[in-house]
Design a protein around this motif. Structure first.
Motif, short mmCIF file in Angstrom:
data_model
loop_
_atom_site.label_atom_id
_atom_site.label_comp_id
_atom_site.label_asym_id
_atom_site.label_seq_id
_atom_site.Cartn_x
_atom_site.Cartn_y
_atom_site.Cartn_z
N THR A 169 -4.88 6.49 -0.60
CA THR A 169 -4.08 5.27 -0.61
C THR A 169 -4.32 4.48 -1.90
O THR A 169 -5.45 4.40 -2.37
CB THR A 169 -4.48 4.39 0.61
OG1 THR A 169 -4.32 5.15 1.79
CG2 THR A 169 -3.60 3.15 0.69
N LYS B 233 -6.54 -4.03 7.04
CA LYS B 233 -5.89 -2.72 7.01
C LYS B 233 -6.91 -1.61 6.79
O LYS B 233 -7.78 -1.71 5.95
CB LYS B 233 -4.89 -2.73 5.85
CG LYS B 233 -3.86 -1.65 5.90
CD LYS B 233 -2.77 -1.94 6.89
CE LYS B 233 -1.98 -0.68 7.17
NZ LYS B 233 -1.07 -0.84 8.30
N ILE C 242 0.85 -1.19 0.00
CA ILE C 242 0.00 0.00 0.00
C ILE C 242 0.89 1.24 0.00
O ILE C 242 1.96 1.25 0.59
CB ILE C 242 -0.98 0.05 1.20
CG1 ILE C 242 -0.23 -0.06 2.54
CG2 ILE C 242 -2.02 -1.03 1.12
CD1 ILE C 242 -1.14 0.10 3.74
N THR D 71 -7.57 1.97 5.30
CA THR D 71 -6.96 2.87 4.31
C THR D 71 -7.87 4.06 4.11
O THR D 71 -8.98 4.10 4.63
CB THR D 71 -6.78 2.16 2.96
OG1 THR D 71 -8.05 1.66 2.55
CG2 THR D 71 -5.79 1.01 3.05
N ASP D 72 -7.38 5.03 3.33
CA ASP D 72 -8.24 6.18 3.02
C ASP D 72 -8.19 6.46 1.52
O ASP D 72 -7.64 5.70 0.75
CB ASP D 72 -7.80 7.40 3.84
CG ASP D 72 -6.36 7.77 3.57
OD1 ASP D 72 -5.85 7.48 2.46
OD2 ASP D 72 -5.72 8.36 4.47
N VAL E 162 -3.60 0.62 -3.51
CA VAL E 162 -3.31 -0.72 -3.02
C VAL E 162 -2.84 -1.62 -4.18
O VAL E 162 -3.40 -1.55 -5.28
CB VAL E 162 -4.57 -1.32 -2.36
CG1 VAL E 162 -4.39 -2.79 -2.02
CG2 VAL E 162 -4.96 -0.52 -1.11
N SER F 243 0.58 5.55 0.42
CA SER F 243 -0.29 6.68 0.74
C SER F 243 0.39 7.99 0.39
O SER F 243 1.61 8.11 0.48
CB SER F 243 -0.62 6.69 2.24
OG SER F 243 -1.37 5.54 2.55
#
Lengths: 245, 245
Positions: free
Chosen positions: B218, B212, B190, B214-215, B220, B192
Motif C-alpha cells: 500500500t 486504517k 491509499i 494497511t500492508d 499512502v 494498494s
C-alpha cells in the motif's frame, strides 16, 4: 463512459516513455499539448492530428482537449515528465467538472526527479522532498517554509524550476536558506536537458551550487547528511544506520 | 567499458515499464532480481536467464549481478518501481567500487508515488515529500523528524512501507504526528497493489486514515491544506494563489 487521457511522456527521449503511453498516443485520434512537448513526440506518431497552445495557456489547452473528446474523438493531453507532478492532471480534473460524461485517466510517466536522479547516480534512495522555486502561483513565503521544513528534517531535496529569465536569484536564495541547516559541503547535483539534446550533469558542493547559474531545463538535487560522491556519482545510502561493507 | 543495468520495471504491469527498460531486458543476457519482481516480468521475456535471491539478500543479489557481468554477460538488475527510490541503484554503486571496469547505468521507471498518484487523481501536483515508515535501516526518531518537517511545511506526503507484519502501528503513529500540524479533514488517499492484480484505492480523511490497516503493498497519500476531492478523485491545485475559474 468516454475517456480522455493525460499522458506523461517522460523527460523527452522517446525511449523513456512507458509502453502504455506510447500505445495510447499511437491509438488516439488527437494529441493536445504545449508546442515544445508536441515537437518532442511528433516524429514518432506520423499522420496524427496535433493541437497546440503556447506556454501559460493551460486552461485553453485543457478545454481544447475536452472539446475534441466531446466531438467523439479519443484525445490525449501530453505533459513532459509525469502529468501528475507540476503537470496538467489536476487542472484537467478541475475542468472536467464541466464535462461529466468524460472520464479523465492519468497515464504516469518518468518525472524529472526520477529521470535526473538516474543520470546523477542514486541521490533519491532515501526520503526526499520535491519543491518548485516558481513563484508564479505560489507565494515565496510558502516556498521558503517548504525549503526550511525539508532542510531541517534532513531530506534530500529535488528542486524544479530553479530559475527562469525573470527569476535569476531564486536558486541562490534557496541555497542560502538550506545552508542554515545543511553543511556547505553537502553533496549536490544538477542535471540539464534530461533525455534531450545537450544533456549534462555536474556534482558539486552546496556552497558551489549557491553561485551556479541554472535555467528552466535544469533540475537540482541537494543531498542529505549521508549523501556521498562515489566514482563521480551522487549516492545516498538506503539507511541511516550506516552499514559498513 | 562494460555496462551493468539497474532497471526500474514500474509498478508491476508490463505496460507501465518504459520502452527503454523493455528493450534492455529483451537484449540482456541475464536478469537478476528479488523473486517476486522476477515473477512479474518473466512471461514477457521467454527464454531469458533469470537469477533470484529472496528478500533482504540485497548485497548477495548485487554481487551476483556483477559476477555475471565479469563473465562477459550483459546483466540487468531489476527493481519494482524506480531503482533509485528506496531501490538498488545506490547499493549497486557502492558495491561497484569493487568492480572498477564495470559501469553501472540506472534506467528510470515509474515509482509507486507516481503510479499511485495517477490512480488516485492528481495528489502530487504541488510540492511533496516521500517518506518510508520502515525502521529497518532508519531510526524511528529520524522518520518522526521527517514527518514533522514535511507536515509543518504543508507538503503533500507520500508514504512508502506504511506497515508490515512486524510493524502494525506505524501508520497510526505517523498520522498522530501529522495531525499535530494538519487538519483532521485533510484529504488523504491509499492505493494498494498498483498495477497488479487486486489494485484498489480509497479516498478518506486524515482522521479515518489513522485507523486504517494497511500492508506493504500500500502507498499512502496525505494532502496539503489545498487538496480537494473532485468527483471521487484526490486533486491538489497547482498553486497556492487559488485561481478561480
Amino acid at each position: 463512459m468516454r475517456k480522455i487521457y493525460v499522458v506523461g511522456i517522460g523527460p523527452g527521449e522517446y525511449r523513456k516513455m512507458t509502453l502504455e503511453a506510447a500505445e495510447i498516443l499511437k491509438d488516439c485520434d488527437v494529441i493536445v499539448g504545449y508546442t515544445v512537448y508536441v515537437d518532442l513526440v511528433k516524429e514518432h506518431f506520423p499522420g496524427k492530428e496535433f493541437l497546440t497552445t503556447p506556454m501559460r495557456r493551460e486552461e485553453e489547452r485543457c478545454r481544447m482537449a475536452f472539446e475534441e473528446a466531446e466531438k467523439g474523438k479519443t484525445a490525449a493531453m501530453i505533459c513532459s515528465g509525469d502529468a501528475g507532478v507540476y503537470g496538467m492532471a489536476g487542472l484537467m480534473m478541475e475542468i472536467g467538472k464541466s464535462y461529466p460524461d468524460i472520464q479523465v485517466e492519468v497515464v504516469p510517466g518518468v518525472t524529472a526527479a526520477i529521470g535526473g536522479a538516474a543520470i546523477l547516480g542514486a541521490p533519491l534512495i532515501h526520503d526526499f522532498a520535491v519543491i518548485s522555486l516558481s513563484d508564479l502561483l505560489t507565494p515565496w513565503e510558502t516556498i521558503e517554509r517548504r525549503l526550511r521544513g525539508a532542510a531541517m528534517a534532513d531530506f534530500v531535496l529535488c528542486i524544479y524550476n530553479p530559475s527562469s529569465k525573470k527569476r535569476k536569484d531564486h536558486l541562490k536564495k534557496a541555497c542560502e536558506i538550506v545552508l542554515e541547516y545543511k553543511s556547505k559541503d553537502t553533496v549536490c547535483g544538477i542535471v540539464s536537458n534530461i533525455g534531450r539534446d545537450g544533456e549534462s550533469c555536474q556534482i558539486l558542493t552546496l556552497e558551489a551550487l549557491k553561485e551556479k547559474e541554472t535555467d528552466m531545463f535544469t533540475t537540482v538535487f541537494i543531498g542529505n547528511s549521508q549523501t556521498r560522491e562515489i566514482d563521480g556519482k551522487m549516492v545516498t545510502p538506503r539507511g541511516y544506520v550506516y552499514e559498513r561493507r
